[in-house]
Design a protein around this motif. Structure first.
Motif, mmCIF file in Angstrom:
data_model
loop_
_atom_site.group_PDB
_atom_site.id
_atom_site.type_symbol
_atom_site.label_atom_id
_atom_site.label_comp_id
_atom_site.label_asym_id
_atom_site.label_seq_id
_atom_site.Cartn_x
_atom_site.Cartn_y
_atom_site.Cartn_z
ATOM 1 N N GLU A 212 -3.721 2.021 -2.932
ATOM 2 C CA GLU A 212 -3.358 3.142 -2.064
ATOM 3 C C GLU A 212 -3.614 4.484 -2.724
ATOM 4 O OE1 GLU A 212 0.596 4.888 0.257
ATOM 5 O OE2 GLU A 212 0.527 2.786 -0.344
ATOM 6 N N SER A 348 0.226 -2.371 -2.797
ATOM 7 C CA SER A 348 -1.211 -2.637 -2.676
ATOM 8 C C SER A 348 -1.840 -2.896 -4.035
ATOM 9 C CB SER A 348 -1.902 -1.449 -1.995
ATOM 10 O OG SER A 348 -1.695 -0.250 -2.746
ATOM 11 N N TRP A 350 -3.341 -5.148 -6.567
ATOM 12 C CA TRP A 350 -3.938 -6.487 -6.625
ATOM 13 C C TRP A 350 -3.888 -7.102 -8.010
ATOM 14 C CZ3 TRP A 350 -3.906 -8.260 -2.092
ATOM 15 C CH2 TRP A 350 -4.141 -7.429 -0.994
ATOM 16 N N GLN A 410 -9.915 -1.690 -6.042
ATOM 17 C CA GLN A 410 -8.877 -0.985 -6.791
ATOM 18 C C GLN A 410 -9.424 -0.580 -8.144
ATOM 19 O OE1 GLN A 410 -5.007 -2.896 -6.950
ATOM 20 N NE2 GLN A 410 -4.536 -2.018 -8.945
#
Length: 441
Positions: A212, A348, A350, A410
């Motif tokens: 995010e 968010s 990972w 990410q």
């Protein structure tokens, strides 16, 4: 007692502004006195430089209100107050349920506190009208009442800076225009600007915050950082009326006066004043190695130990126990934040694929991997097949993290690469050793 004192101070300001008895005078005299009182209100935006504590790395914002009358009242309205000693503070903080409050603090105490810590404070006078300054003070006083002062803190979207900005914009209304172009960057890159001098804090933030924060900021969302909002305020203009009326020519050529809404733009803030710190600036951590250097060194150590383990057909139990305990603790925190926390951006992340509490079972694998550490479980002798599957799951999760370096999902800290390689290497060595020793026995 502190809360009672703060409320009493606010009440005194309120009474001073709204309920102070006036002498019986003519209507014009009363209007004149009221106008002088409104004009005596001075408001300014306060921006504090970053400090070295984790919660001070990004600076701070407050609003200064000074009333010069028979008594001089000078306070900073601060949306960044929290209580370390509140019930279950650590648990609520990790879970994202931290409540902050608005508090009024004498300006001299506010400045002396930051000055003693070696932190400079910048003051930008707000070019507001008399009515707007009075309105801002009244709104701050209402917001500081016990039933209104508490709010749920959100570092990215609702913090001390955004609260102060929103309160000011509620008074000014429409008409503000930021002339400076918004930054072409992401939330994470902005955070890196302020954590560059504390590399281990930067590593921790990158490890806990997910995809995010890799989104681009906008002209509004970038203002969650105090210094960015200060720079935006310095380049902001506001609409103001040029006159209540103008003279124009009528149809018969006579001069007539008519109302006009002509407006012009003027700077939103005045000249910045800097309160230089009196104390020496604080210094950061003296740890000699950065996270990237430390984990590459750890990878070299793991590489040498793995080579010796394979050659001697042994396993460095102590190294694996320390390594996977640290991975399990990190995984426990990341997983808790991912599934239960209300903090922004942690849901968010990972990295939870490879850093999770399942790694604690790897410690059981390490302790039971030799014959002398294979006790009877129930009535069946432990044979290591179950932990083989755990090892494979662990390997798959680590490989997924490894792939994140090439996938636009990410951003990962550079130190994550040697860390993941170290975990992968030791997991492969242990899996190979487990199969060989099971074949031998």
């Amino acid at each position: 007692m502190k809360r009672i004192l703060s409320f009493c101070i606010l009440a005194c300001i309120s009474l001073f502004m709204m309920a102070k008895p006036l002498p019986v005078e003519t209507a014009s005299d009363t209007a004149k006195v009221a106008g002088e009182r409104e004009d005596s209100i001075y408001v300014a935006l306060l921006t504090c430089d970053p400090g070295w504590d984790a919660y001070k790395l990004f600076g701070h914002t407050a609003i200064r209100v000074r009333v010069n009358d028979a008594d001089s009242l000078d306070y900073s309205f601060n949306y960044g107050i929290f209580d370390f000693h509140s019930e279950n503070f650590i648990y609520r903080f990790v879970k994202g349920e931290t409540d902050y409050v608005l508090a009024a603090e004498p300006m001299d105490r506010f400045l002396s506190r930051y000055s003693a810590e070696g932190i400079a404070v910048m003051e930008q006078p707000l070019n507001l009208s008399k009515a707007q300054r009075k309105d801002l003070l009244e709104k701050l006083l209402v917001n500081a009442l016990p039933e209104n002062k508490t709010y749920r803190y959100n570092f990215l979207y609702d913090n001390c800076t955004t609260r102060a900005r929103d309160m000011i914009e509620r008074v000014v209304g429409k008409g503000l225009k930021v002339e400076r172009k918004p930054l072409d960057t992401t939330y994470r890159e902005i955070l890196h600007m302020f954590t560059a001098r504390t590399p281990w804090t930067a590593f921790g933030i990158d490890m806990l915050l997910g995809s995010e924060v890799d989104r681009k900021v906008t002209a509004t969302t970038q203002q969650f950082i105090p210094s960015i909002y200060m720079a935006d305020a310095d380049s902001t203009t506001m609409l103001v009326a040029t006159a209540d009326s103008v003279r124009v020519l009528g149809e018969n050529g006579d001069s007539i006066w008519m109302a006009d809404k002509a407006k012009t733009r003027q700077p939103f803030v005045g000249e910045t004043r800097i309160y230089a710190p009196a104390g020496a600036p604080q210094t950061g951590s003296s740890f000699p190695l950065s996270p990237t250097a430390f984990f590459w060194l750890l990878f070299v150590v793991a590489l040498l130990l793995s080579y010796l383990d394979i050659c001697r057909r042994v396993l460095s139990l102590w190294f694996d126990i320390c390594l996977f305990t640290a991975q399990g603790i990190a995984g426990l925190l990341i997983s808790f934040l991912f599934f239960f926390s209300e903090h922004p951006a942690v849901g968010s992340n990972w990295l939870v694929i490879g850093f999770n509490p399942l790694v604690f079972f790897m410690i059981v694998d390490v302790l039971m991997i030799r014959k002398k550490h294979r006790p009877f479980i129930g009535r069946k002798k432990y044979n290591g097949k179950f932990v083989d599957w755990l090892e494979i799951v662990n390997l798959a999760g680590l490989l997924c993290i490894f792939l994140l370096y090439w996938l636009p999902i990410q951003w990962l800290h550079p130190a994550m690469l040697p860390l993941v390689l170290t975990l992968l290497l030791r997991s492969l060595v242990r899996l190979n050793y487990n199969r060989n020793i099971r074949r031998y026995y």
